[in-house]
Design a protein around this motif. Structure first.
Motif, short mmCIF file in Angstrom:
data_model
loop_
_atom_site.label_atom_id
_atom_site.label_comp_id
_atom_site.label_asym_id
_atom_site.label_seq_id
_atom_site.Cartn_x
_atom_site.Cartn_y
_atom_site.Cartn_z
N ASN A 10 0.83 -1.21 0.00
CA ASN A 10 0.00 0.00 0.00
C ASN A 10 0.86 1.25 0.00
O ASN A 10 0.53 2.22 -0.67
CB ASN A 10 -0.95 0.01 1.21
N GLY A 11 1.96 1.23 0.75
CA GLY A 11 2.86 2.38 0.76
C GLY A 11 3.45 2.65 -0.61
O GLY A 11 3.52 3.79 -1.06
N LEU A 12 3.87 1.59 -1.29
CA LEU A 12 4.41 1.75 -2.64
C LEU A 12 3.33 2.20 -3.62
O LEU A 12 3.57 3.01 -4.50
CB LEU A 12 5.05 0.45 -3.12
N ARG A 13 2.12 1.68 -3.43
CA ARG A 13 1.00 2.05 -4.29
C ARG A 13 0.68 3.54 -4.12
O ARG A 13 0.46 4.25 -5.09
CB ARG A 13 -0.21 1.20 -3.95
N HIS A 14 0.65 4.00 -2.86
CA HIS A 14 0.37 5.41 -2.59
C HIS A 14 1.51 6.29 -3.09
O HIS A 14 1.28 7.39 -3.58
CB HIS A 14 0.12 5.65 -1.11
N SER A 15 2.74 5.80 -2.98
CA SER A 15 3.89 6.55 -3.50
C SER A 15 3.81 6.67 -5.02
O SER A 15 4.10 7.73 -5.58
CB SER A 15 5.18 5.86 -3.08
N LEU A 16 3.41 5.60 -5.67
CA LEU A 16 3.24 5.63 -7.12
C LEU A 16 2.14 6.60 -7.51
O LEU A 16 2.27 7.36 -8.47
CB LEU A 16 2.93 4.22 -7.65
N PHE A 17 1.04 6.60 -6.75
CA PHE A 17 -0.06 7.53 -7.01
C PHE A 17 0.41 8.97 -6.82
O PHE A 17 0.06 9.85 -7.62
CB PHE A 17 -1.23 7.20 -6.08
N LEU A 18 1.23 9.21 -5.80
CA LEU A 18 1.77 10.55 -5.56
C LEU A 18 2.64 11.00 -6.73
O LEU A 18 2.50 12.12 -7.23
CB LEU A 18 2.56 10.58 -4.25
N ARG A 19 3.52 10.12 -7.19
CA ARG A 19 4.38 10.48 -8.33
C ARG A 19 3.56 10.72 -9.59
O ARG A 19 3.86 11.63 -10.36
CB ARG A 19 5.42 9.39 -8.58
N ALA A 20 2.53 9.92 -9.81
CA ALA A 20 1.67 10.11 -10.99
C ALA A 20 0.93 11.44 -10.90
O ALA A 20 0.79 12.14 -11.91
CB ALA A 20 0.69 8.95 -11.11
#
Length: 141
Positions: A10-20
């Motif tokens: 989830n942390g990586l998913r949220h980080s990916l969403f933040l970068r996007a």
């Protein structure tokens, strides 16, 4: 260990969403610069710049949402939330200056916003593998 994997995913998913979200914001600001040029040279530039302003503002609000989602579940640093909120304040000022037809402040603020957005994008390039529960290089041991 099984409880750490979903948190990390989830942390990586949220980080990916933040970068996007930051990448989308950066792209919309760049397109606003292009539409500002069209505003000076074509009849449809005004409409394109007006629609682009709404999309850019929406992308900035998405950046705030992504920053909150990246911060809240993991309990990490609130720094990205403050950066995104500050950027939303700049976007609000940018829109108000555009509506008021104050190009002497509107244009430099747009350049500043693009530079800050690129810096935010570069600073959130890739997550580190330090929190990867699988060990070195993501290989299963």
């Amino acid at each position: 260990m099984a409880t750490q994997i979903p948190t990390t995913v989830n942390g990586l998913r949220h980080s990916l969403f933040l970068r996007a979200a930051i990448a989308l914001q950066t792209l919309t600001i760049l397109l606003q610069a292009v539409s500002a040029g069209l505003l000076l040279t074509s009849a449809y530039g005004d409409t394109l710049h007006d629609v682009g302003a709404r999309v850019m503002y929406g992308a900035t609000m998405l950046y705030v949402l992504a920053a909150v989602l990246a911060w809240k579940p993991g309990g990490g640093s609130a720094g990205p939330v403050w950066h995104a909120s500050g950027f939303l304040a700049l976007a609000t000022a940018q829109v108000l200056l555009g509506i008021a037809h104050v190009p002497s402040l509107h244009v430099p603020l747009g350049v500043l916003m693009f530079g800050l957005s690129v810096l935010a994008l570069v600073s959130h390039r890739k997550p580190t593998h330090a929190s990867d529960p699988r060990g070195d290089h993501g290989a299963l041991t």
